[in-house]
Design a protein around this motif. Structure first.
Motif, short mmCIF file in Angstrom:
data_model
loop_
_atom_site.label_atom_id
_atom_site.label_comp_id
_atom_site.label_asym_id
_atom_site.label_seq_id
_atom_site.Cartn_x
_atom_site.Cartn_y
_atom_site.Cartn_z
N LYS A 58 32.95 49.42 35.64
CA LYS A 58 32.03 49.78 36.89
C LYS A 58 31.37 48.38 37.58
CE LYS A 58 30.61 54.56 35.65
NZ LYS A 58 31.34 55.23 36.66
N ASP A 59 31.17 48.31 38.67
CA ASP A 59 30.73 47.17 39.42
C ASP A 59 28.98 47.54 39.21
OD1 ASP A 59 29.96 48.72 41.63
OD2 ASP A 59 31.60 47.96 42.66
N SER A 60 28.47 46.49 39.95
CA SER A 60 26.87 46.78 39.79
C SER A 60 26.42 47.79 40.77
CB SER A 60 26.33 45.38 40.24
OG SER A 60 26.41 45.23 41.80
N ALA A 61 27.24 48.12 41.66
CA ALA A 61 26.78 49.66 42.31
C ALA A 61 27.25 50.53 41.44
CB ALA A 61 27.46 49.50 43.71
N GLY A 62 27.92 50.61 40.34
CA GLY A 62 28.40 51.71 39.92
C GLY A 62 29.54 52.32 40.13
N VAL A 63 30.27 51.64 40.92
CA VAL A 63 31.93 51.90 41.63
C VAL A 63 32.84 51.54 40.56
CG1 VAL A 63 33.47 51.67 43.26
CG2 VAL A 63 30.76 51.63 43.91
N ASP A 64 33.85 52.71 40.29
CA ASP A 64 34.72 52.21 39.51
C ASP A 64 35.66 51.06 39.92
OD1 ASP A 64 34.23 53.85 37.17
OD2 ASP A 64 34.45 55.75 38.63
N THR A 65 35.90 50.33 39.31
CA THR A 65 36.98 49.14 39.50
C THR A 65 38.06 49.07 38.74
OG1 THR A 65 35.00 48.07 40.63
CG2 THR A 65 36.99 46.63 40.10
N LYS A 66 39.31 48.79 39.24
CA LYS A 66 40.25 48.99 38.03
C LYS A 66 40.38 47.66 37.28
CE LYS A 66 44.17 50.79 36.50
NZ LYS A 66 43.87 50.06 35.38
N SER A 67 40.70 47.99 36.04
CA SER A 67 40.48 46.83 35.05
C SER A 67 41.94 46.56 34.44
CB SER A 67 39.49 46.76 33.74
OG SER A 67 39.58 46.16 32.92
N TYR A 68 42.30 45.22 34.09
CA TYR A 68 43.52 45.03 33.55
C TYR A 68 43.33 43.93 32.51
CZ TYR A 68 45.85 47.32 37.61
OH TYR A 68 46.24 48.28 38.40
N THR A 69 43.99 43.98 31.36
CA THR A 69 44.18 43.15 30.42
C THR A 69 45.22 42.52 30.02
OG1 THR A 69 44.06 44.55 28.71
CG2 THR A 69 42.01 44.19 29.45
N GLN A 70 45.36 41.70 29.06
CA GLN A 70 46.81 41.03 28.58
C GLN A 70 47.71 42.33 28.05
OE1 GLN A 70 45.54 37.99 25.87
NE2 GLN A 70 45.96 36.41 27.33
N ALA A 71 47.27 43.22 27.61
CA ALA A 71 47.96 44.58 27.31
C ALA A 71 48.69 45.16 28.58
CB ALA A 71 46.97 45.38 26.87
N ASP A 72 48.24 44.60 29.71
CA ASP A 72 48.87 45.35 30.77
C ASP A 72 49.79 44.18 31.34
OD1 ASP A 72 47.31 47.60 31.24
OD2 ASP A 72 45.72 46.12 31.34
N PHE A 73 49.30 42.95 31.41
CA PHE A 73 49.99 41.73 32.30
C PHE A 73 50.73 40.79 31.44
CE2 PHE A 73 45.45 40.99 33.09
CZ PHE A 73 45.32 39.87 32.15
N GLY A 74 50.28 40.95 30.00
CA GLY A 74 50.85 39.66 29.16
C GLY A 74 50.18 38.33 29.06
N SER A 75 50.95 37.55 28.69
CA SER A 75 50.30 36.00 28.62
C SER A 75 50.83 35.42 29.66
CB SER A 75 50.70 35.42 27.36
OG SER A 75 50.33 35.87 26.07
N ILE A 76 49.59 35.30 30.63
CA ILE A 76 49.94 34.58 31.98
C ILE A 76 48.71 33.61 32.39
CG2 ILE A 76 51.29 36.33 32.74
CD1 ILE A 76 48.92 37.35 34.48
N LYS A 77 49.05 32.72 33.09
CA LYS A 77 47.88 31.60 33.45
C LYS A 77 47.34 31.54 34.71
CE LYS A 77 47.69 28.37 29.71
NZ LYS A 77 47.99 26.89 29.42
N THR A 78 48.35 31.80 35.69
CA THR A 78 48.14 31.68 37.15
C THR A 78 47.79 32.95 38.00
OG1 THR A 78 50.54 31.94 37.67
CG2 THR A 78 49.80 29.61 36.84
#
Lengths: 105, 231
Positions: free
Chosen positions: A57-77
């Protein structure tokens, strides 16, 4: 068919520069008469059922999609992250990605 | 060091807008420089792909001035872990075009802002920008129109980062607007610098705030917690 795109809320990197988390907002919109892409709707959970259910949730309580390395792997750029997110956009069968976000590395 | 990069919302905003406000007098209706600097805004825009970081324009009447533009850029930094320690931060804006018809070599710096809404820029927000510099100004000759312009925040700028909510910044010309020092007048001349807002179609040119931080507990392992194994 409506168009869709995404924008970042934040991108978090660890001490070695690897992206560990990204919070992303998805939108619906269309090009205006001048060819400018105009967003008309911030897509919520109900519009993003084709994606997994990990949101923050952002500061207004709106749901925002979250991704982690479990989703996109080991990336830097950012480009690597965008390639992953472009593939997420392509999962939407009701909307078409804008041309700026159709590319894949 | 770990970093987290924040971006403003494009329209449709949820938490944090970017846009610009300005004061514009009609041709022949200009005012003295000091009056323009202190004036309320007359218009604003928060859904254009362009951000006017500054713009100033002279009237056709000697020593009278018509236009003053400033931008407002907000970041939702509420996701920052308040237990972490901020060590530095850089606010970056991507330039697209500049001009200096007034030959006043206008520079650019970052200041506070306090718009009435976090999700819209109104005309009345023009005079909410502060005058305490949050970074070192970038000289006109160094303002890039093809790349990001990076402002490393000083102590005042770092103090403006709200790790529990919305961090509010803005851009102003430093050597004429903030200094309240009139450029040399020339008829109907304009000096400006503008660039990309978060409403662009791509993700590669949005304003951004990169915070470098030390994660809580990452400074080192206390010796009392070390476990020695073997002889």
């Amino acid at each position: 068919m409506a168009l869709t795109d995404y924008k970042f809320w934040f991108i978090r990197r660890d001490d070695d520069g690897f992206i560990t988390e990204a919070a992303v907002r998805f939108y619906e919109g269309d090009y205006d008469a001048d060819g400018k892409y105009v967003r008309s709707k911030l897509l919520g959970k109900i519009d993003l059922k084709h994606l997994d259910k990990k949101f923050v949730k952002d500061s207004a309580g709106v749901d925002t999609k979250s991704y982690t390395q479990a989703d996109f792997g080991s990336i830097k750029t950012d480009d690597e992250l965008c390639t992953f997110l472009n593939s997420e956009l392509a999962k939407d069968t009701k909307r078409e990605p804008i041309k700026e976000q159709k590319w894949l590395l | 060091m770990a970093t987290v990069t924040y971006y403003p919302n494009p329209n449709v905003e949820s938490t944090s807008v970017d846009g610009y406000a300005f004061r514009s007098y009609g041709v022949g209706l200009g005012v003295a420089w000091g009056t323009l600097v202190a004036a309320d805004g007359t218009s604003s825009n928060d859904n254009s792909t362009t951000l006017y970081f500054f713009s100033m324009k002279s009237d056709t009447t000697s020593n009278q001035w018509r236009d003053m533009y400033r931008s407002i850029i907000l970041f939702d930094t509420s996701a920052f872990d308040e237990a972490d320690t901020i060590t530095s931060a850089v606010l970056s804006v991507k330039g697209e075009a500049k001009a200096d018809e007034l030959a006043t070599t206008p520079d650019l710096n970052i200041y506070s802002s306090n718009p009435a809404s976090n999700t819209a820029v109104a005309a009345g927000d023009l005079d909410t920008l502060g005058s305490t510099a949050f970074s070192s100004a970038i000289a006109y000759s160094s303002l890039s129109t093809t790349a990001y312009n990076d402002f490393t925040l000083n102590a005042s700028g770092l103090a403006a980062i709200d790790t529990a909510g919305i961090s509010k910044f803005g851009t102003r010309n430093a050597n004429r607007d903030v200094a309240n020092s009139s450029p040399t007048w020339g008829s109907n001349q304009e000096s400006y610098f503008y660039g990309a807002s978060a409403d662009t179609a791509s993700t590669t040119s949005d304003p951004k705030l990169v915070i470098t931080y030390t994660a809580a507990g990452a400074a080192g392992v206390p010796s009392s917690t070390l476990l020695f194994v073997g002889t």
